[in-house]
Write an enzyme that holds these catalytic residues in place. Structure first.
Site, PDB file in Angstrom:
ATOM      1  N   ASN A  62       0.836  -1.199   0.000  1.00  0.00           N
ATOM      2  CA  ASN A  62       0.000   0.000   0.000  1.00  0.00           C
ATOM      3  C   ASN A  62       0.870   1.249   0.000  1.00  0.00           C
ATOM      4  OD1 ASN A  62       0.441  -0.968   2.766  1.00  0.00           O
ATOM      5  ND2 ASN A  62      -0.952   0.620   3.458  1.00  0.00           N
ATOM      6  N   GLU A  64       0.261   5.208   0.614  1.00  0.00           N
ATOM      7  CA  GLU A  64      -0.681   6.224   1.064  1.00  0.00           C
ATOM      8  C   GLU A  64      -0.286   7.612   0.571  1.00  0.00           C
ATOM      9  OE1 GLU A  64      -2.251   4.102   5.143  1.00  0.00           O
ATOM     10  OE2 GLU A  64      -1.018   5.881   5.340  1.00  0.00           O
ATOM     11  N   CYS A  73      -4.000   0.577  -2.640  1.00  0.00           N
ATOM     12  CA  CYS A  73      -3.835  -0.613  -1.819  1.00  0.00           C
ATOM     13  C   CYS A  73      -2.822  -1.563  -2.454  1.00  0.00           C
ATOM     14  CB  CYS A  73      -5.166  -1.335  -1.672  1.00  0.00           C
ATOM     15  SG  CYS A  73      -6.457  -0.371  -0.890  1.00  0.00           S
ATOM     16  N   GLU A  75      -2.987  -4.758  -3.080  1.00  0.00           N
ATOM     17  CA  GLU A  75      -3.518  -5.691  -4.072  1.00  0.00           C
ATOM     18  C   GLU A  75      -3.601  -5.048  -5.450  1.00  0.00           C
ATOM     19  OE1 GLU A  75      -5.625  -6.586  -0.089  1.00  0.00           O
ATOM     20  OE2 GLU A  75      -4.795  -4.854  -1.125  1.00  0.00           O
ATOM     21  N   CYS A 115     -10.382  -3.177  -4.137  1.00  0.00           N
ATOM     22  CA  CYS A 115      -9.451  -4.218  -4.591  1.00  0.00           C
ATOM     23  C   CYS A 115     -10.203  -5.456  -5.084  1.00  0.00           C
ATOM     24  CB  CYS A 115      -8.476  -4.586  -3.478  1.00  0.00           C
ATOM     25  SG  CYS A 115      -7.279  -3.282  -3.147  1.00  0.00           S
TER      26      CYS A 115
END
Length: 160
Positions: A62, A64, A73, A75, A115
């Site tokens: 991830n 941010e 994210c 994934e 995701c």
């Protein structure tokens, strides 16, 4: 009125050590990716690793941003990387590991809604399910045979 019942199957492993060796190795890649996550705001670190049909493993974590919706994210980072660098290659399985810098995470953490939708798009595109293995930082590992076990009523391009 009619009622529809939807069932999902989730396999539960008590620990990473119970997983097949190749899945243990993929989960270790997810853990390594998790450790490199950029999560200064939530302090919630997630790593994901994919095994492609050609034997390549790719990972993501991830990322941010102070403007929260601008982050990604783990994934989606991993699946979009695979799509960009290995177009047309089938994703066989995904391993996900999550932890918090504030508290222990000992229950399996599944992909978020965004995701799930992104993974669903790849399942539909490749016409083959993606096995998902997910865990916290330690403890049980959950496995689904397809994203459809987590998101049974998939929204896809056929509805547009």
């Amino acid at each position: 009125m009619k009622e529809i019942q939807i069932n999902s199957t989730i396999q539960v492993y008590d620990s990473v050590q119970e997983l097949p060796k190749n899945v243990q190795e993929l989960m270790e890649k997810a853990v390594e990716a998790r450790k490199k996550a950029y999560a200064p705001y939530s302090k919630f670190q997630v790593g994901a690793a994919l095994m492609l049909a050609n034997g390549e493993a790719v990972s993501g974590n991830n990322q941010e941003n102070a403007a929260y919706p601008s982050g990604l994210c783990a994934e989606r980072v991993a699946v979009f990387y695979a799509g960009a660098h290995y177009p047309g290659e089938t994703v066989e399985m995904m391993a996900i590991s999550a932890t918090s810098l504030d508290k222990p995470v000992t229950t399996p953490v599944p992909p978020c809604g965004a995701c799930r939708q992104a993974i669903a798009e790849y399942e539909i595109k490749q016409e083959k399910p993606i096995a998902l293995y997910f865990m916290g930082e330690k403890g049980a590992v959950y496995k689904t045979n397809s994203l459809k076990d987590l998101l049974p009523l998939i929204f896809d391009g056929s509805m547009l």
